[in-house]
Write a protein that holds these residues in place. Structure first.
Motif, mmCIF file in Angstrom:
data_model
loop_
_atom_site.group_PDB
_atom_site.id
_atom_site.type_symbol
_atom_site.label_atom_id
_atom_site.label_comp_id
_atom_site.label_asym_id
_atom_site.label_seq_id
_atom_site.Cartn_x
_atom_site.Cartn_y
_atom_site.Cartn_z
ATOM 1 N N GLY A 37 -0.049 15.936 17.469
ATOM 2 C CA GLY A 37 -0.943 14.648 17.934
ATOM 3 C C GLY A 37 -0.565 13.386 17.286
ATOM 4 N N THR A 38 -1.738 12.815 16.818
ATOM 5 C CA THR A 38 -1.894 11.601 16.098
ATOM 6 C C THR A 38 -1.892 11.483 14.725
ATOM 7 N N LEU A 39 -1.464 10.942 13.775
ATOM 8 C CA LEU A 39 -1.667 10.814 12.427
ATOM 9 C C LEU A 39 -2.399 9.273 12.129
ATOM 10 N N LEU A 40 -3.381 9.264 11.570
ATOM 11 C CA LEU A 40 -4.060 7.840 10.996
ATOM 12 C C LEU A 40 -3.931 8.051 9.708
ATOM 13 N N PHE A 41 -3.213 7.146 9.114
ATOM 14 C CA PHE A 41 -2.980 6.955 7.678
ATOM 15 C C PHE A 41 -3.475 5.793 6.918
ATOM 16 N N SER A 42 -4.422 5.946 6.051
ATOM 17 C CA SER A 42 -5.195 4.769 5.438
ATOM 18 C C SER A 42 -4.805 4.968 3.771
ATOM 19 N N ASP A 43 -4.009 4.203 3.368
ATOM 20 C CA ASP A 43 -3.640 3.844 2.025
ATOM 21 C C ASP A 43 -3.463 2.669 1.371
ATOM 22 N N SER A 44 -3.884 1.443 2.141
ATOM 23 C CA SER A 44 -3.619 0.211 2.085
ATOM 24 C C SER A 44 -4.733 -0.608 2.432
ATOM 25 N N PRO A 45 -5.386 -1.234 1.541
ATOM 26 C CA PRO A 45 -5.160 -1.604 0.195
ATOM 27 C C PRO A 45 -5.394 -0.135 -0.657
ATOM 28 N N GLU A 46 -4.470 0.338 -1.415
ATOM 29 C CA GLU A 46 -4.739 1.416 -2.211
ATOM 30 C C GLU A 46 -5.949 1.431 -2.938
ATOM 31 N N GLU A 47 -5.927 0.168 -3.809
ATOM 32 C CA GLU A 47 -6.774 -0.105 -4.833
ATOM 33 C C GLU A 47 -7.902 -1.313 -3.980
ATOM 34 N N ALA A 48 -8.944 -0.788 -3.528
ATOM 35 C CA ALA A 48 -9.827 -1.465 -2.890
ATOM 36 C C ALA A 48 -10.545 -2.448 -3.841
ATOM 37 N N LYS A 49 -10.440 -3.758 -3.903
ATOM 38 C CA LYS A 49 -10.993 -4.668 -4.508
ATOM 39 C C LYS A 49 -12.137 -5.337 -4.168
ATOM 40 N N GLU A 50 -12.635 -4.998 -2.899
ATOM 41 C CA GLU A 50 -13.990 -5.412 -2.232
ATOM 42 C C GLU A 50 -14.219 -4.477 -1.231
ATOM 43 N N ASP A 51 -15.592 -4.715 -0.500
ATOM 44 C CA ASP A 51 -16.169 -3.963 0.554
ATOM 45 C C ASP A 51 -15.483 -4.313 1.688
ATOM 46 N N GLY A 193 1.729 -1.587 2.006
ATOM 47 C CA GLY A 193 1.371 -1.754 3.447
ATOM 48 C C GLY A 193 1.409 -0.428 3.890
ATOM 49 N N LEU A 194 1.205 0.779 3.176
ATOM 50 C CA LEU A 194 0.790 2.261 3.623
ATOM 51 C C LEU A 194 -0.360 2.487 4.474
ATOM 52 N N ARG A 195 -0.341 1.933 5.667
ATOM 53 C CA ARG A 195 -1.413 2.340 6.658
ATOM 54 C C ARG A 195 -0.657 2.447 8.042
ATOM 55 N N TYR A 231 11.766 8.872 7.200
ATOM 56 C CA TYR A 231 10.475 8.198 7.119
ATOM 57 C C TYR A 231 9.996 7.916 8.537
ATOM 58 N N ARG A 232 8.729 8.188 8.904
ATOM 59 C CA ARG A 232 8.164 7.755 10.192
ATOM 60 C C ARG A 232 7.673 6.320 10.212
ATOM 61 N N THR A 233 8.106 5.838 11.399
ATOM 62 C CA THR A 233 7.464 4.371 11.519
ATOM 63 C C THR A 233 6.362 4.334 12.793
ATOM 64 N N GLY A 234 5.273 3.752 12.631
ATOM 65 C CA GLY A 234 4.291 3.496 13.530
ATOM 66 C C GLY A 234 3.698 1.971 13.690
ATOM 67 N N ILE A 235 2.491 2.212 14.132
ATOM 68 C CA ILE A 235 1.871 0.538 14.377
ATOM 69 C C ILE A 235 0.575 0.524 13.487
ATOM 70 N N ASP A 236 0.301 -0.599 12.854
ATOM 71 C CA ASP A 236 -0.780 -0.839 12.174
ATOM 72 C C ASP A 236 -1.671 -1.267 13.162
ATOM 73 N N ALA A 237 -2.630 -0.769 13.544
ATOM 74 C CA ALA A 237 -3.707 -0.923 14.674
ATOM 75 C C ALA A 237 -4.633 -2.123 14.515
ATOM 76 N N GLY A 240 -1.313 -4.990 14.991
ATOM 77 C CA GLY A 240 -0.305 -4.880 15.811
ATOM 78 C C GLY A 240 1.221 -4.611 15.301
ATOM 79 N N SER A 241 1.177 -4.829 13.990
ATOM 80 C CA SER A 241 2.406 -4.792 13.106
ATOM 81 C C SER A 241 3.145 -3.278 12.966
ATOM 82 N N ILE A 242 4.408 -3.412 12.947
ATOM 83 C CA ILE A 242 5.178 -2.169 12.746
ATOM 84 C C ILE A 242 5.108 -1.851 11.408
ATOM 85 N N THR A 243 4.777 -0.501 11.070
ATOM 86 C CA THR A 243 4.601 -0.044 9.741
ATOM 87 C C THR A 243 5.533 1.083 9.295
#
Length: 345
Positions: A37-51, A193-195, A231-237, A240-243
């Protein structure tokens, strides 16, 4: 890069394995196919500096969510993943297996424990949603008070038969997630840009030729190096950019190498990028449960720059039984790694 001058030190403590150099290990020829299926990857910003919103997208069908974030603010926070039912009918979403680890400042521990819990696969839960309802995927997320510089790592594998929106966000401990998301903004990516959203959450690796330990000797299979294993390429939803998922984090590798003869084969994992701490799953018979093996098993981590020849022993398995190995790059660890097959001496 090959594993050089390895002494099989860790393995030798438990098995009668001879001292072997791995200077010129042949790369075993394999084929790979991205499936599932689909991988949703959330690691950017890895260090969250705000809500705000860390990642969000709409999915349907089999999905794996992998998120990895630290709190870089001076106040306690929580990171939650919310599912929103996008239909006018009630739905029940099955979460087949998951891991939710942290918070902790020991990042290697978090990454290793998340992998171990995920491969263990004992956890299963449901998310019941009414028409157009939103709900946090797991209530434990709201209990995780993340202090400054602490990390959380979540891996959730689920199947949604109708469209759902999945959103990962960081917010104050006292915030109501559903209300917070009504006005929350999407946080900008960091420099890494890891997401993104990636089609094909599994990578099946197979060999057309049977491995014969007596004839073929020691061989290796390189995983997650970006060259031999792309490495895999995908879309930052969010824009819309390629990641690119450099590291293939969240991708589940399913590895099958047919073996020949009545003998057995030793299996090892060798980190090649630096410090590493993870776990893998091994299934040596269709009737057996998966065995989870920590890599390494006898210490928290391995693969430091001074000891790049360290290896983790994965076990000895009879060639007459088909063997499946599940591997996924653990958060906080360096890549690539090599899976090594060797004759039993």
């Amino acid at each position: 890069m090959t594993c050089i001058s390895s002494t099989f030190a860790e393995a030798s403590q438990h098995k009668n394995v001879k001292r072997v150099d791995l200077v010129n290990v042949n790369e075993w020829e394999v084929s790979s196919a991205d499936t599932g299926g689909t991988l949703l990857f959330s690691d950017s910003p890895e260090e969250a500096k705000e809500d705000g919103i860390l990642y969000t997208d709409k999915v349907e069908g089999k999905t794996r969510l992998f998120y990895y974030h630290t709190n870089a603010t001076n106040k306690p926070k929580k990171v939650v993943a919310v599912m929103e039912n996008l239909t006018d009918d009630k739905v029940s979403i099955v979460v087949n297996r998951y891991a939710l680890t942290g918070p902790s400042k020991d990042y290697l521990y978090v990454g290793k424990t998340a992998q171990k819990d995920f491969f263990d696969g004992k956890y299963m839960t449901y998310v019941h949603l009414k028409a157009n309802q939103s709900k946090v995927i797991h209530p434990m997320m709201e209990q995780q008070k993340i202090d400054k510089d602490e990390l959380v790592n979540g891996i959730f594998e689920f199947e949604a038969k109708t469209p759902v929106k999945v959103t990962v966000a960081i917010m104050p401990m006292n915030a109501d997630p559903i209300e917070f998301l009504k006005t929350a903004k999407v946080l900008p990516r960091d420099k890494h840009g890891l997401r993104g959203t990636f089609t094909g959450m599994d990578r099946v690796i197979k060999s057309e030729r049977e491995y014969d330990p007596k004839k073929d000797g020691i061989v290796s299979i390189t995983l997650a190096d970006g060259k031999i294993d792309q490495y895999r390429t995908g879309i930052d939803a969010t824009d819309g950019s390629i990641t690119e998922n450099y590291g293939n984090y969240g991708i589940l590798y399913k590895i099958n190498i047919p073996t020949k003869g009545r003998a057995s084969t030793n299996y090892y994992l060798c980190p090649r990028g630096g410090v590493y701490a993870g776990a893998i799953g091994v299934k040596d018979n269709v009737f057996n449960d998966m065995t989870v093996i920590e890599t390494p098993s006898e210490k928290p981590f391995f693969g430091t720059e001074k000891k790049v020849d360290e290896i983790a022993y994965l076990g000895k398995y009879e060639n007459r039984h088909p063997l499946w190995i599940e591997f996924s790059p653990p958060g906080a660890s360096n890549l690539p790694v090599k899976l090594i097959l060797a004759p039993v001496e």
